[in-house]
Enzyme design. Structure first.
Site, PDB file in Angstrom:
ATOM      1  N   SER A  72       0.584  -1.236   0.057  1.00  0.00           N
ATOM      2  CA  SER A  72      -0.027   0.164  -0.137  1.00  0.00           C
ATOM      3  C   SER A  72       1.279   1.289  -0.089  1.00  0.00           C
ATOM      4  O   SER A  72       2.229   1.280   0.277  1.00  0.00           O
ATOM      5  CB  SER A  72      -1.097  -0.536   1.530  1.00  0.00           C
ATOM      6  OG  SER A  72      -0.408   0.169   2.298  1.00  0.00           O
ATOM      7  N   TYR A  73       0.130   2.181  -0.207  1.00  0.00           N
ATOM      8  CA  TYR A  73       1.267   3.525  -0.406  1.00  0.00           C
ATOM      9  C   TYR A  73       1.750   4.409   1.459  1.00  0.00           C
ATOM     10  O   TYR A  73       1.441   3.599   2.250  1.00  0.00           O
ATOM     11  CB  TYR A  73      -0.009   4.598   0.217  1.00  0.00           C
ATOM     12  CG  TYR A  73       0.700   6.557  -0.601  1.00  0.00           C
ATOM     13  CD1 TYR A  73       1.125   6.198  -1.932  1.00  0.00           C
ATOM     14  CD2 TYR A  73       0.635   6.656   0.333  1.00  0.00           C
ATOM     15  CE1 TYR A  73       1.604   7.553  -1.765  1.00  0.00           C
ATOM     16  CE2 TYR A  73       1.073   8.436  -0.267  1.00  0.00           C
ATOM     17  CZ  TYR A  73       1.595   8.647  -1.346  1.00  0.00           C
ATOM     18  OH  TYR A  73       2.333  10.009  -0.680  1.00  0.00           O
ATOM     19  N   PRO A  74       3.516   3.844   0.802  1.00  0.00           N
ATOM     20  CA  PRO A  74       4.401   4.389   1.471  1.00  0.00           C
ATOM     21  C   PRO A  74       4.523   5.393   2.350  1.00  0.00           C
ATOM     22  O   PRO A  74       5.480   5.205   3.671  1.00  0.00           O
ATOM     23  CB  PRO A  74       5.668   3.338   0.846  1.00  0.00           C
ATOM     24  CG  PRO A  74       5.306   4.082  -0.223  1.00  0.00           C
ATOM     25  CD  PRO A  74       4.057   4.256  -0.744  1.00  0.00           C
TER      26      PRO A  74
END
Length: 243
Positions: A72-74
Protein backbone atom coordinates in the site's frame (compact mmCIF):
# COMPACT_ATOMS: atom_id res chain seq x y z
CA UNK A 1 32.02 3.97 40.00
CA UNK A 2 32.96 1.88 43.04
CA UNK A 3 36.60 1.98 44.11
CA UNK A 4 38.48 -1.28 44.61
CA UNK A 5 38.67 -0.63 48.37
CA UNK A 6 34.89 -0.32 48.68
CA UNK A 7 34.40 -3.35 46.47
CA UNK A 8 36.71 -5.47 48.63
CA UNK A 9 34.84 -4.30 51.73
CA UNK A 10 31.52 -5.53 50.32
CA UNK A 11 33.17 -8.75 49.18
CA UNK A 12 34.40 -9.48 52.71
CA UNK A 13 30.95 -8.76 54.17
CA UNK A 14 29.35 -11.26 51.83
CA UNK A 15 32.00 -13.97 51.73
CA UNK A 16 32.14 -13.98 55.53
CA UNK A 17 28.88 -15.93 55.38
CA UNK A 18 30.07 -18.04 52.48
CA UNK A 19 26.54 -18.66 51.25
CA UNK A 20 23.58 -16.92 49.65
CA UNK A 21 20.21 -17.73 51.17
CA UNK A 22 17.00 -17.61 49.14
CA UNK A 23 14.66 -15.15 50.87
CA UNK A 24 11.88 -14.75 48.33
CA UNK A 25 10.67 -16.24 45.03
CA UNK A 26 8.21 -14.58 42.66
CA UNK A 27 6.82 -16.26 39.53
CA UNK A 28 4.34 -14.52 37.25
CA UNK A 29 3.20 -14.57 33.66
CA UNK A 30 4.06 -11.52 31.61
CA UNK A 31 3.27 -10.41 28.08
CA UNK A 32 5.27 -8.77 25.31
CA UNK A 33 2.81 -6.91 23.13
CA UNK A 34 2.95 -7.13 19.37
CA UNK A 35 3.75 -3.88 17.54
CA UNK A 36 1.13 -1.61 15.95
CA UNK A 37 0.73 -1.09 12.21
CA UNK A 38 3.76 0.00 10.21
CA UNK A 39 4.18 3.67 9.32
CA UNK A 40 6.88 5.38 7.25
CA UNK A 41 9.12 6.41 10.15
CA UNK A 42 9.24 2.90 11.62
CA UNK A 43 9.85 1.38 8.18
CA UNK A 44 12.83 3.70 7.62
CA UNK A 45 14.18 2.97 11.12
CA UNK A 46 14.10 -0.79 10.53
CA UNK A 47 15.54 -0.42 7.04
CA UNK A 48 18.48 1.51 8.48
CA UNK A 49 19.14 -0.45 11.69
CA UNK A 50 18.32 -4.01 10.60
CA UNK A 51 18.61 -4.09 6.80
CA UNK A 52 21.44 -1.63 6.28
CA UNK A 53 19.41 0.39 3.77
CA UNK A 54 19.55 4.18 4.10
CA UNK A 55 16.32 6.22 4.34
CA UNK A 56 16.50 7.68 0.83
CA UNK A 57 17.05 4.33 -0.86
CA UNK A 58 14.48 2.63 1.39
CA UNK A 59 11.85 5.22 0.45
CA UNK A 60 12.67 4.81 -3.23
CA UNK A 61 12.30 1.02 -2.94
CA UNK A 62 9.02 1.33 -1.01
CA UNK A 63 7.56 3.68 -3.62
CA UNK A 64 8.56 1.28 -6.39
CA UNK A 65 6.92 -1.62 -4.51
CA UNK A 66 3.80 0.54 -4.27
CA UNK A 67 3.69 1.38 -7.99
CA UNK A 68 4.13 -2.33 -8.76
CA UNK A 69 1.12 -3.11 -6.58
CA UNK A 70 2.98 -5.13 -3.93
CA UNK A 71 2.35 -2.81 -0.96
CA UNK A 72 0.00 0.00 0.00
CA UNK A 73 0.98 3.68 -0.14
CA UNK A 74 4.24 3.93 1.86
CA UNK A 75 4.00 7.55 3.02
CA UNK A 76 1.87 7.51 6.14
CA UNK A 77 2.11 8.55 9.79
CA UNK A 78 -0.73 6.23 10.87
CA UNK A 79 -0.23 2.99 12.78
CA UNK A 80 -3.97 2.27 13.21
CA UNK A 81 -6.14 0.42 10.68
CA UNK A 82 -9.70 1.49 9.90
CA UNK A 83 -12.37 -0.73 11.46
CA UNK A 84 -13.48 -1.84 8.00
CA UNK A 85 -10.06 -3.19 6.94
CA UNK A 86 -10.24 -6.79 5.62
CA UNK A 87 -7.41 -8.56 7.44
CA UNK A 88 -8.48 -12.03 6.32
CA UNK A 89 -8.13 -11.18 2.63
CA UNK A 90 -4.80 -9.44 3.20
CA UNK A 91 -3.45 -12.49 5.04
CA UNK A 92 -4.83 -14.91 2.47
CA UNK A 93 -2.89 -13.09 -0.25
CA UNK A 94 0.35 -14.07 1.50
CA UNK A 95 -0.37 -17.70 2.29
CA UNK A 96 1.53 -19.29 -0.58
CA UNK A 97 4.97 -17.99 0.27
CA UNK A 98 6.84 -20.90 1.96
CA UNK A 99 8.70 -18.48 4.26
CA UNK A 100 5.55 -17.81 6.26
CA UNK A 101 2.95 -20.28 4.98
CA UNK A 102 2.63 -22.06 8.35
CA UNK A 103 2.24 -18.81 10.29
CA UNK A 104 -0.43 -17.44 7.96
CA UNK A 105 -2.37 -20.71 7.76
CA UNK A 106 -2.39 -20.94 11.56
CA UNK A 107 -3.86 -17.43 11.76
CA UNK A 108 -6.49 -18.13 9.11
CA UNK A 109 -7.47 -21.47 10.68
CA UNK A 110 -7.36 -20.55 14.37
CA UNK A 111 -8.46 -16.96 13.99
CA UNK A 112 -6.20 -13.94 13.65
CA UNK A 113 -6.05 -11.18 16.22
CA UNK A 114 -6.94 -7.68 15.08
CA UNK A 115 -4.02 -5.30 15.71
CA UNK A 116 -4.05 -3.17 18.82
CA UNK A 117 -5.21 0.37 18.44
CA UNK A 118 -2.45 2.57 17.10
CA UNK A 119 -2.30 6.20 16.03
CA UNK A 120 -4.67 7.47 13.36
CA UNK A 121 -3.06 10.50 11.75
CA UNK A 122 -5.96 10.91 9.34
CA UNK A 123 -3.84 10.26 6.26
CA UNK A 124 -3.31 6.74 4.86
CA UNK A 125 -3.57 3.30 6.51
CA UNK A 126 -0.40 1.61 7.75
CA UNK A 127 1.95 0.11 5.16
CA UNK A 128 0.50 -3.26 4.17
CA UNK A 129 1.43 -6.02 1.68
CA UNK A 130 -1.19 -6.06 -1.08
CA UNK A 131 -0.15 -9.08 -3.16
CA UNK A 132 2.39 -11.85 -3.14
CA UNK A 133 5.90 -11.28 -4.48
CA UNK A 134 8.80 -13.70 -4.70
CA UNK A 135 12.52 -13.24 -4.32
CA UNK A 136 12.89 -13.89 -8.04
CA UNK A 137 10.56 -11.04 -9.04
CA UNK A 138 12.36 -8.35 -7.00
CA UNK A 139 15.96 -7.24 -6.65
CA UNK A 140 17.77 -8.06 -3.40
CA UNK A 141 17.08 -4.92 -1.36
CA UNK A 142 13.50 -4.55 -2.61
CA UNK A 143 12.82 -8.14 -1.62
CA UNK A 144 14.32 -7.67 1.85
CA UNK A 145 12.17 -4.59 2.42
CA UNK A 146 9.05 -6.34 1.12
CA UNK A 147 9.81 -9.38 3.28
CA UNK A 148 10.00 -7.21 6.39
CA UNK A 149 6.70 -5.47 5.54
CA UNK A 150 5.05 -8.89 5.19
CA UNK A 151 6.51 -10.21 8.43
CA UNK A 152 5.46 -7.07 10.29
CA UNK A 153 1.90 -7.36 8.99
CA UNK A 154 1.64 -11.05 9.91
CA UNK A 155 3.10 -10.19 13.31
CA UNK A 156 0.53 -7.52 14.15
CA UNK A 157 -2.27 -10.01 13.42
CA UNK A 158 -0.68 -12.64 15.70
CA UNK A 159 -1.16 -13.09 19.46
CA UNK A 160 1.13 -11.41 21.97
CA UNK A 161 4.21 -13.24 23.21
CA UNK A 162 3.75 -14.73 26.70
CA UNK A 163 6.42 -15.81 29.13
CA UNK A 164 7.00 -16.66 32.78
CA UNK A 165 9.21 -14.30 34.78
CA UNK A 166 10.92 -15.80 37.81
CA UNK A 167 12.57 -13.42 40.27
CA UNK A 168 14.65 -14.79 43.14
CA UNK A 169 15.90 -12.73 46.08
CA UNK A 170 19.01 -13.73 48.01
CA UNK A 171 20.71 -12.41 51.16
CA UNK A 172 24.23 -12.71 52.49
CA UNK A 173 26.24 -10.66 54.97
CA UNK A 174 23.41 -8.18 55.35
CA UNK A 175 23.35 -7.49 51.59
CA UNK A 176 20.51 -8.29 49.18
CA UNK A 177 20.92 -9.82 45.72
CA UNK A 178 18.52 -10.97 43.04
CA UNK A 179 18.41 -12.75 39.72
CA UNK A 180 15.68 -12.99 37.09
CA UNK A 181 14.87 -15.77 34.63
CA UNK A 182 12.53 -15.86 31.63
CA UNK A 183 10.79 -18.86 30.04
CA UNK A 184 8.64 -18.38 26.94
CA UNK A 185 5.29 -20.20 27.06
CA UNK A 186 3.82 -18.89 23.79
CA UNK A 187 5.93 -17.28 21.07
CA UNK A 188 2.99 -15.43 19.51
CA UNK A 189 4.07 -12.74 17.07
CA UNK A 190 7.77 -13.42 17.73
CA UNK A 191 7.43 -16.62 15.73
CA UNK A 192 7.30 -14.51 12.55
CA UNK A 193 9.37 -11.63 14.03
CA UNK A 194 12.14 -13.56 15.81
CA UNK A 195 14.34 -10.48 16.24
CA UNK A 196 11.80 -9.28 18.84
CA UNK A 197 11.79 -12.57 20.75
CA UNK A 198 12.14 -12.63 24.53
CA UNK A 199 15.60 -13.91 25.45
CA UNK A 200 15.08 -17.01 27.55
CA UNK A 201 17.20 -17.29 30.67
CA UNK A 202 16.33 -20.41 32.60
CA UNK A 203 17.52 -20.45 36.19
CA UNK A 204 17.64 -23.42 38.58
CA UNK A 205 14.54 -24.27 40.58
CA UNK A 206 14.90 -22.88 44.10
CA UNK A 207 12.77 -23.03 47.22
CA UNK A 208 12.65 -20.38 49.89
CA UNK A 209 15.37 -21.10 52.42
CA UNK A 210 17.71 -22.83 49.93
CA UNK A 211 21.36 -21.85 50.09
CA UNK A 212 23.98 -21.33 47.36
CA UNK A 213 27.74 -21.16 47.74
CA UNK A 214 29.46 -17.91 46.77
CA UNK A 215 32.20 -17.41 44.20
CA UNK A 216 34.71 -14.89 45.50
CA UNK A 217 36.04 -13.35 42.29
CA UNK A 218 36.11 -9.59 41.68
CA UNK A 219 35.58 -8.39 38.11
CA UNK A 220 37.14 -5.06 37.24
CA UNK A 221 35.93 -2.70 34.53
CA UNK A 222 35.21 0.91 33.75
CA UNK A 223 32.42 2.90 32.21
CA UNK A 224 32.67 4.26 28.68
CA UNK A 225 30.95 7.16 26.93
CA UNK A 226 27.83 6.37 24.89
CA UNK A 227 28.18 5.71 21.17
CA UNK A 228 27.18 8.27 18.59
CA UNK A 229 23.54 8.22 17.57
CA UNK A 230 22.80 5.71 14.82
CA UNK A 231 20.93 6.67 11.67
CA UNK A 232 17.86 4.89 13.04
CA UNK A 233 18.03 6.86 16.30
CA UNK A 234 18.38 10.12 14.37
CA UNK A 235 15.22 9.24 12.43
CA UNK A 236 13.41 8.69 15.75
CA UNK A 237 14.60 12.04 17.12
CA UNK A 238 13.61 13.70 13.86
CA UNK A 239 10.06 12.44 14.33
CA UNK A 240 10.01 13.79 17.91
CA UNK A 241 11.33 17.20 16.80
CA UNK A 242 8.75 17.29 14.00
CA UNK A 243 6.01 16.91 16.60
Amino acid sequence: MLSRMVTVMFQKMVTGDGILKVTDISVKEECKARPPGLNTINLLKVASSALGIGPQIAMHLAERLYTQGFISYPRTESTAYPSSFDFRSALAALVHNPLWTNDVRALLDAGFVKPKQGHDAGDHPPITPMRLATEETLDTDAWRLYQYICQHFIGIASPDCRYMRTSIEFASGGEAFHCVGYRVTSKGFTSIMPWLAVSENNIPAFKKGDTVSIHKDIYEGSTSPPDYLSESELISHGEEWHR
